[in-house]
Design an enzyme around this catalytic site. Structure first.
Site, PDB file in Angstrom:
ATOM      1  N   ARG A  40      24.450 -76.848  98.600  1.00  0.00           N
ATOM      2  CA  ARG A  40      23.406 -77.863  98.799  1.00  0.00           C
ATOM      3  C   ARG A  40      23.011 -78.519  97.481  1.00  0.00           C
ATOM      4  O   ARG A  40      22.634 -79.699  97.466  1.00  0.00           O
ATOM      5  CB  ARG A  40      22.185 -77.235  99.462  1.00  0.00           C
ATOM      6  N   LYS A 200      23.906 -70.786 123.818  1.00  0.00           N
ATOM      7  CA  LYS A 200      23.019 -71.010 124.971  1.00  0.00           C
ATOM      8  C   LYS A 200      22.955 -72.448 125.457  1.00  0.00           C
ATOM      9  O   LYS A 200      22.892 -73.374 124.662  1.00  0.00           O
ATOM     10  CB  LYS A 200      21.602 -70.586 124.588  1.00  0.00           C
ATOM     11  N   GLY A 353      25.205 -76.381 111.151  1.00  0.00           N
ATOM     12  CA  GLY A 353      25.019 -75.010 111.597  1.00  0.00           C
ATOM     13  C   GLY A 353      26.331 -74.287 111.820  1.00  0.00           C
ATOM     14  O   GLY A 353      27.227 -74.359 110.987  1.00  0.00           O
ATOM     15  N   GLY A 376      19.355 -77.923 112.470  1.00  0.00           N
ATOM     16  CA  GLY A 376      18.352 -78.399 113.417  1.00  0.00           C
ATOM     17  C   GLY A 376      18.258 -79.919 113.422  1.00  0.00           C
ATOM     18  O   GLY A 376      18.104 -80.549 114.473  1.00  0.00           O
TER      19      GLY A 376
HETATM   20  P1  AMP Z   1      24.683 -71.821 118.547  1.00  0.00           P
HETATM   21  O1  AMP Z   1      23.802 -71.424 117.400  1.00  0.00           O
HETATM   22  O2  AMP Z   1      23.964 -71.995 119.818  1.00  0.00           O
HETATM   23  O3  AMP Z   1      25.604 -72.958 118.199  1.00  0.00           O
HETATM   24  O4  AMP Z   1      25.597 -70.543 118.830  1.00  0.00           O
HETATM   25  C1  AMP Z   1      26.528 -70.038 117.924  1.00  0.00           C
HETATM   26  C2  AMP Z   1      26.869 -68.637 118.328  1.00  0.00           C
HETATM   27  O5  AMP Z   1      27.367 -68.636 119.660  1.00  0.00           O
HETATM   28  C3  AMP Z   1      27.937 -68.020 117.469  1.00  0.00           C
HETATM   29  O6  AMP Z   1      27.354 -66.973 116.728  1.00  0.00           O
HETATM   30  C4  AMP Z   1      28.934 -67.491 118.487  1.00  0.00           C
HETATM   31  O7  AMP Z   1      29.361 -66.183 118.229  1.00  0.00           O
HETATM   32  C5  AMP Z   1      28.152 -67.499 119.772  1.00  0.00           C
HETATM   33  N1  AMP Z   1      29.029 -67.570 120.953  1.00  0.00           N
HETATM   34  C6  AMP Z   1      29.988 -68.464 121.201  1.00  0.00           C
HETATM   35  N2  AMP Z   1      30.639 -68.160 122.344  1.00  0.00           N
HETATM   36  C7  AMP Z   1      30.070 -67.044 122.826  1.00  0.00           C
HETATM   37  C8  AMP Z   1      30.314 -66.241 123.964  1.00  0.00           C
HETATM   38  N3  AMP Z   1      31.280 -66.524 124.825  1.00  0.00           N
HETATM   39  N4  AMP Z   1      29.533 -65.158 124.149  1.00  0.00           N
HETATM   40  C9  AMP Z   1      28.569 -64.861 123.274  1.00  0.00           C
HETATM   41  N5  AMP Z   1      28.284 -65.595 122.171  1.00  0.00           N
HETATM   42  C10 AMP Z   1      29.031 -66.663 121.949  1.00  0.00           C
END
Ligand code: AMP
Length: 396
Positions: A40, A200, A353, A376
């Site tokens: 950064r 999620k 991210g 974010g």
């Molecule tokens: P996000 O911060 O919502 O973009 O989520 C990123 C995280 O989602 C990463 O740490 C991944 O390991 C997790 N992730 C991706 N696919 C899966 C899955 N099928 N089951 C559980 N976690 C997951």
């Protein structure tokens, strides 16, 4: 939101004091405070060097971590030291943000010199966007330049409030985010393909809603897949599932159809008996994941289909990994999608991210058109939200 904002190139800075909001929120070693990744700080150099070369006196500022008031653990002193090494010139460190030391040092600062204010969050007014603090910060300078894209979704005194009192323009980092990401949202080269993954559905609702209005194809992968699959009548075993969002997913499938947006979901899934790096990968049909198995990654048929959609795209926006990429046995889907982005002629944009981390970890970073520097902030950008740190800048 208007993405067309004035930049440092559109304003006279020669002989002026410039308050520059940077994103120096760097990771540090807990015990020693040593900076473990200076990306950064390096990213801020082009704007800083430009301002210095134009004969501005630069008063840089940033937050670091989440201090509750002044706290030496969160001091920006290590950043000043590293910045000084990178610039090859002294960086004067102020002991406060708008106190007597900052004021004296800012007053004495000469064109071509740079100083750094202490952590903006040492001031309680920072996160409250207190006008008194914003005014005091503005009082140190004659021009405000914002280059902290990672903080533009926050209406804080140093990211937005200060613009009420000074002519406000963007630095090169924000200018690039606005040009490429803003351009992709406002006037995309089509077809516009959005790839959404990550853990999620609930954290991507705003993004899905907005993209349904502008994308030609939405690809869903990662942990959020299974709430969609369940909503469509599939069985998901012990996969990540958000029962509260089943109706939403059903609605989204219907809405996509209504709007003529192609919605692609995984056909095959690499699953495992437990959430572990050592779990044995098994390939199954996504609609029929066995009771005691959880989806961990997209399978090869899905990779081929997703890659195909990316190949013919005009613009690809990617946010969120396709699987648990932190475990090598379940990183192939994310790697393959990153490779598809690297190979296509489309404009490729990676949201900040985890997807940015995945692309870097897998070695494809320099093959993307743009990797957003904000986590974010880039999510809220993709939601089409007005970002306080952008709207406060002067229109071009
Ligand atoms: P996000 O911060 O919502 O973009 O989520 C990123 C995280 O989602 C990463 O740490 C991944 O390991 C997790 N992730 C991706 N696919 C899966 C899955 N099928 N089951 C559980 N976690 C997951």
């Amino acid at each position: 939101m208007n993405y067309n904002k004035k930049t440092v190139k559109d304003i006279e800075v020669k002989g002026k004091k410039v308050l520059l909001r940077c994103d120096f929120n760097v990771p540090q070693e807990k015990a020693t405070g040593a900076i473990t990744d200076d990306k950064r700080i390096v990213a801020a150099l082009p704007t800083i060097q430009y301002l210095l070369s134009q004969g501005a006196a630069v008063i840089a500022c940033s937050h670091l971590g989440k201090p509750k008031g002044p706290d030496p653990v969160f001091s920006l002193t290590p950043v000043a030291k590293r910045l000084s090494e990178l610039l090859g010139q002294p960086v004067e460190m102020a002991a406060d943000v708008v106190g007597p030391d900052a004021q004296a040092k800012a007053a004495a600062l000469q064109p071509g010199q740079i100083m750094l204010l202490e952590n903006t969050r040492f001031e309680p007014g920072e996160t409250k966007n207190d006008p008194a603090l914003a005014k005091a910060m503005a009082g140190l300078a004659e021009v405000y330049v914002s280059d902290a894209f990672g903080s533009v979704h926050r209406a804080h005194a140093s990211t937005a409030g200060v613009a009420d009192y000074l002519p406000a323009v963007s630095g090169f980092l924000i200018a690039k985010e606005l040009e490429i990401m803003g351009g992709a949202l406002a006037n995309p080269k089509r077809p516009l393909v959005a790839i959404l993954g990550g853990a999620k559905v609930s954290s991507k609702i705003g993004v899905i809603n907005h993209l349904l209005d502008i994308a030609d194809t939405i690809i869903v992968g990662g942990g959020m897949t299974y709430t969609f699959i369940k909503a469509m009548g599939g069985s998901v075993g012990t996969s990540l599932l958000e029962p509260d969002w089943l109706d939403y997913c059903r609605d989204m499938v219907a809405k996509a159809k209504e709007k003529g947006v192609q919605l692609l979901l995984p056909e095959d899934t690499v699953c495992a008996a437990e959430f572990s790096a050592d779990a044995a990968p098994e390939l199954v049909d996504t609609m029929a994941i066995p009771d005691n198995r959880m989806g961990m990654d997209i399978g090869p048929k899905t990779v081929a289909r997703f890659s195909d959609a990316v190949k013919d795209a005009g613009t690809v926006i990617w946010n969120g990994p396709m699987g648990v990429f932190e475990f090598p046995a379940f990183a192939e889907g994310t790697r393959a999608v990153a490779k598809a982005l690297a190979d296509t002629n489309a404009i490729t944009i990676v949201g900040g991210g985890d997807s940015a981390a995945a692309v870097a970890q897998l070695g494809f970073a320099d093959q993307m058109t743009h990797i957003s520097t904000g986590g974010g902030a880039s999510l809220e950008f993709l939601e089409g939200k007005a970002l306080p740190g952008v709207t406060c800048l002067m229109d071009a």
